[in-house]
Design an enzyme around this catalytic site. Structure first.
Site, PDB file in Angstrom:
ATOM      1  N   ARG A  94      79.891  32.311  -5.583  1.00 56.45           N
ATOM      2  CA  ARG A  94      79.339  30.941  -5.473  1.00 56.45           C
ATOM      3  C   ARG A  94      78.048  30.829  -6.279  1.00 56.45           C
ATOM      4  NH1 ARG A  94      78.740  28.112   0.089  1.00 56.45           N
ATOM      5  NH2 ARG A  94      77.415  29.887   0.414  1.00 56.45           N
ATOM      6  N   ASP A  97      75.552  36.001   0.833  1.00 62.58           N
ATOM      7  CA  ASP A  97      74.475  35.040   0.562  1.00 62.58           C
ATOM      8  C   ASP A  97      73.951  34.351   1.820  1.00 62.58           C
ATOM      9  OD1 ASP A  97      76.678  33.513   1.102  1.00 62.58           O
ATOM     10  OD2 ASP A  97      76.471  32.163  -0.610  1.00 62.58           O
ATOM     11  N   ARG A 116      88.307  23.763   4.093  1.00 58.68           N
ATOM     12  CA  ARG A 116      88.427  22.333   3.785  1.00 58.68           C
ATOM     13  C   ARG A 116      88.097  21.524   5.045  1.00 58.68           C
ATOM     14  NH1 ARG A 116      93.340  21.767   3.840  1.00 58.68           N
ATOM     15  NH2 ARG A 116      93.959  23.939   3.696  1.00 58.68           N
ATOM     16  N   GLY A 117      87.569  20.327   4.859  1.00 52.60           N
ATOM     17  CA  GLY A 117      87.407  19.422   5.983  1.00 52.60           C
ATOM     18  C   GLY A 117      86.260  19.792   6.900  1.00 52.60           C
ATOM     19  N   HIS A 168      90.402  35.634  -6.467  1.00 51.95           N
ATOM     20  CA  HIS A 168      90.676  35.894  -5.054  1.00 51.95           C
ATOM     21  C   HIS A 168      91.085  37.333  -4.759  1.00 51.95           C
ATOM     22  CE1 HIS A 168      90.719  31.534  -5.228  1.00 51.95           C
ATOM     23  NE2 HIS A 168      90.431  31.568  -3.950  1.00 51.95           N
ATOM     24  N   GLY A 188      85.978  30.743   3.597  1.00 56.06           N
ATOM     25  CA  GLY A 188      86.870  31.688   2.906  1.00 56.06           C
ATOM     26  C   GLY A 188      87.003  32.977   3.706  1.00 56.06           C
ATOM     27  N   ASP A 228      77.644  30.276   5.351  1.00 60.54           N
ATOM     28  CA  ASP A 228      76.636  29.251   5.657  1.00 60.54           C
ATOM     29  C   ASP A 228      77.264  27.903   5.994  1.00 60.54           C
ATOM     30  OD1 ASP A 228      75.270  27.488   2.911  1.00 60.54           O
ATOM     31  OD2 ASP A 228      77.167  28.539   2.914  1.00 60.54           O
ATOM     32  N   THR A 278      80.940  36.928   4.748  1.00 61.66           N
ATOM     33  CA  THR A 278      81.248  36.337   3.446  1.00 61.66           C
ATOM     34  C   THR A 278      81.175  37.424   2.379  1.00 61.66           C
ATOM     35  OG1 THR A 278      80.489  34.939   1.634  1.00 61.66           O
ATOM     36  CG2 THR A 278      78.830  35.483   3.238  1.00 61.66           C
ATOM     37  N   ILE A 279      82.138  37.418   1.477  1.00 59.58           N
ATOM     38  CA  ILE A 279      82.064  38.399   0.395  1.00 59.58           C
ATOM     39  C   ILE A 279      80.839  38.137  -0.472  1.00 59.58           C
ATOM     40  CG2 ILE A 279      84.565  38.762   0.304  1.00 59.58           C
ATOM     41  CD1 ILE A 279      84.485  37.156  -2.409  1.00 59.58           C
ATOM     42  N   ASP A 280      80.323  36.890  -0.437  1.00 60.56           N
ATOM     43  CA  ASP A 280      79.232  36.510  -1.343  1.00 60.56           C
ATOM     44  C   ASP A 280      77.888  37.153  -0.968  1.00 60.56           C
ATOM     45  OD1 ASP A 280      81.129  34.850  -2.478  1.00 60.56           O
ATOM     46  OD2 ASP A 280      80.494  33.097  -1.334  1.00 60.56           O
TER      47      ASP A 280
HETATM   48  O1  F6P Z   1      82.622  31.873  -0.326  1.00 56.94           O
HETATM   49  C1  F6P Z   1      83.644  32.744  -0.631  1.00 56.94           C
HETATM   50  C2  F6P Z   1      84.329  32.352  -1.909  1.00 56.94           C
HETATM   51  O2  F6P Z   1      85.294  33.355  -2.186  1.00 56.94           O
HETATM   52  C3  F6P Z   1      83.402  32.135  -3.101  1.00 56.94           C
HETATM   53  O3  F6P Z   1      82.984  33.339  -3.692  1.00 56.94           O
HETATM   54  C4  F6P Z   1      84.258  31.284  -3.989  1.00 56.94           C
HETATM   55  O4  F6P Z   1      83.487  30.459  -4.833  1.00 56.94           O
HETATM   56  C5  F6P Z   1      85.024  30.436  -3.000  1.00 56.94           C
HETATM   57  O5  F6P Z   1      85.014  31.130  -1.766  1.00 56.94           O
HETATM   58  C6  F6P Z   1      86.455  30.175  -3.399  1.00 56.94           C
HETATM   59  O6  F6P Z   1      87.052  29.340  -2.462  1.00 56.94           O
HETATM   60  P1  F6P Z   1      88.596  28.963  -2.467  1.00 56.94           P
HETATM   61  O7  F6P Z   1      89.301  29.998  -1.626  1.00 56.94           O
HETATM   62  O8  F6P Z   1      88.635  27.619  -1.836  1.00 56.94           O
HETATM   63  O9  F6P Z   1      89.082  28.960  -3.877  1.00 56.94           O
END
Ligand code: F6P
Length: 354
Positions: free
Chosen positions: A176, A134, A78-79, A271, A15, A108, A130-132
């Site tokens: 996440r 983590d 994806r993928g 998002h 992401g 990760d 990552t915004i998370d």
């Molecule tokens: O890992 C970043 C993140 O924004 C998570 O916080 C979230 O669960 C996921 O990506 C959402 O992914 P997508 O853009 O596929 O909806």
């Protein structure tokens, strides 16, 4: 001693996160200064297999991108090449392009792919984002500060409408399997309840907190919930028909309406947390991680992730980052703060002054 470097490649995976372009700029400027060529791979590793998917990156290309959100290289979550049979093709194509080091910027998932590529002989330097927030072994990832700042601003805005209507407002944030964004924005936004995946919640405890507040004349409550939060003995909430996290705020709002008889609304920030211009902190972090990656390459480091530990840049083996998520630890300082100021975490048996 590592082979001399002539050409490096960079991609962004997973992401997107505010601060990625600053990282790209940090890498490109540092590399060009050392006389290396830099190529950018578009859309994760997909660009390796498409016409125009690999581009030459120079000073001009990365001018004025520090403040721009998203990633100029594009990305994908994806993928997985190790599941769709593309991994050997990636290795072959990187060799064909004479890439000496692959700089993989990601969370990760992307760094796990980077680790596996390194096991196939591709020299890799991992760079966090990552915004998370983590990723294991590093203090803070670019993207997190911007996400927390925006979530806090949204909570602030939701307070006025919630108080005007004497409602319960449940605000869902990404993250996440971890609760970093929820915890930090919840504390900063003065939420009354914060629910995170690391602490499974009891909805009755949350309802009790709402009613205690109402009994004291505070007829509104702000609840921040991480998308991965789950009730004690229960599971995460996913978007119907998918494996994607989402929908916990609606579930909690409905349950609280039943349990308290009060009106509840929910908002999923989704998002929005990944969008917008990076904060000053994320710009600095991105530039710093990017330039430290170049320094590590020049120092002969390979198959490591650049990490910041207590503010110092260090290299951590990719193997120690792959397939892991950094959860909010039980002794985390922000958790202590939340408890100390009376934020309800939905825990059973913890009686704190509301
Ligand atoms: O890992 C970043 C993140 O924004 C998570 O916080 C979230 O669960 C996921 O990506 C959402 O992914 P997508 O853009 O596929 O909806």
């Amino acid at each position: 001693m590592a082979e001399p470097v002539r050409r490096i490649a960079i991609n962004t995976g997973g992401g997107d996160a505010p601060g990625l372009n600053a990282t790209i700029r940090g890498v490109v400027l540092g590399a060009v200064d050392r006389g290396w060529e830099v190529i950018g791979i578009r859309d994760g590793y997909d660009g390796l297999f498409h016409e125009d998917g690999v581009i030459e990156l120079d000073r001009d290309f990365v001018r004025d991108i520090t403040a721009v959100g998203g990633t100029i290289l594009g990305t994908t979550n994806r993928g997985n090449p190790f599941e769709n049979g593309q991994a050997d093709g990636i290795v072959a194509r990187l060799r064909q392009l004479k890439v000496d080091v692959m700089v993989a910027v990601g969370g990760d998932g992307s760094l796990t792919i980077g680790h596996k590529l390194s096991q196939l002989g591709v020299p890799v330097i991992g760079v966090p984002k990552t915004i998370d927030n983590d990723l294991e072994h590093t203090d803070q990832t670019p993207g997190f500060d911007t996400a927390v700042g925006f979530a806090t601003e949204c909570i602030d805005r939701l307070v006025s409408t919630t108080t005007s209507h004497d409602r319960i407002m449940v605000i869902e944030v990404m993250g996440r399997t971890t609760g970093w964004i929820a915890l930090y924005s919840g504390i900063a936004g003065a939420a009354h309840v914060v629910l995170i995946p690391e602490i499974p919640y009891d909805i009755n405890v949350v309802a009790r907190r709402v009613m205690e507040r109402a009994a004291r004349g505070q007829d509104y409550s702000i609840i921040v919930v991480a998308e991965g939060a789950k009730p004690i003995g229960g599971t995460e909430t996913v978007v119907e028909g998918t494996k994607r996290l989402g929908g916990i705020s609606q579930r909690i709002a409905e349950e609280l309406e039943t349990l308290t008889g009060k009106e509840a609304r929910y908002t999923n920030l989704g998002h929005l947390l990944r969008g917008g211009s990076p904060s000053a902190t994320d710009r600095l972090l991105g530039l710093r991680y990017g330039s430290e990656a170049v320094r590590a390459i020049a120092d002969g480091k390979r198959n490591v992730m650049i990490a910041l530990q207590r503010g110092e840049a260090v290299c951590v083996p990719l193997a120690e980052v792959a397939n892991r998520a950094r959860l909010v630890p039980a002794d985390d300082g922000a958790l202590r703060t939340a408890r100390a100021i009376g934020v309800c975490l939905g825990e059973q048996g913890v009686e704190i002054e509301p």
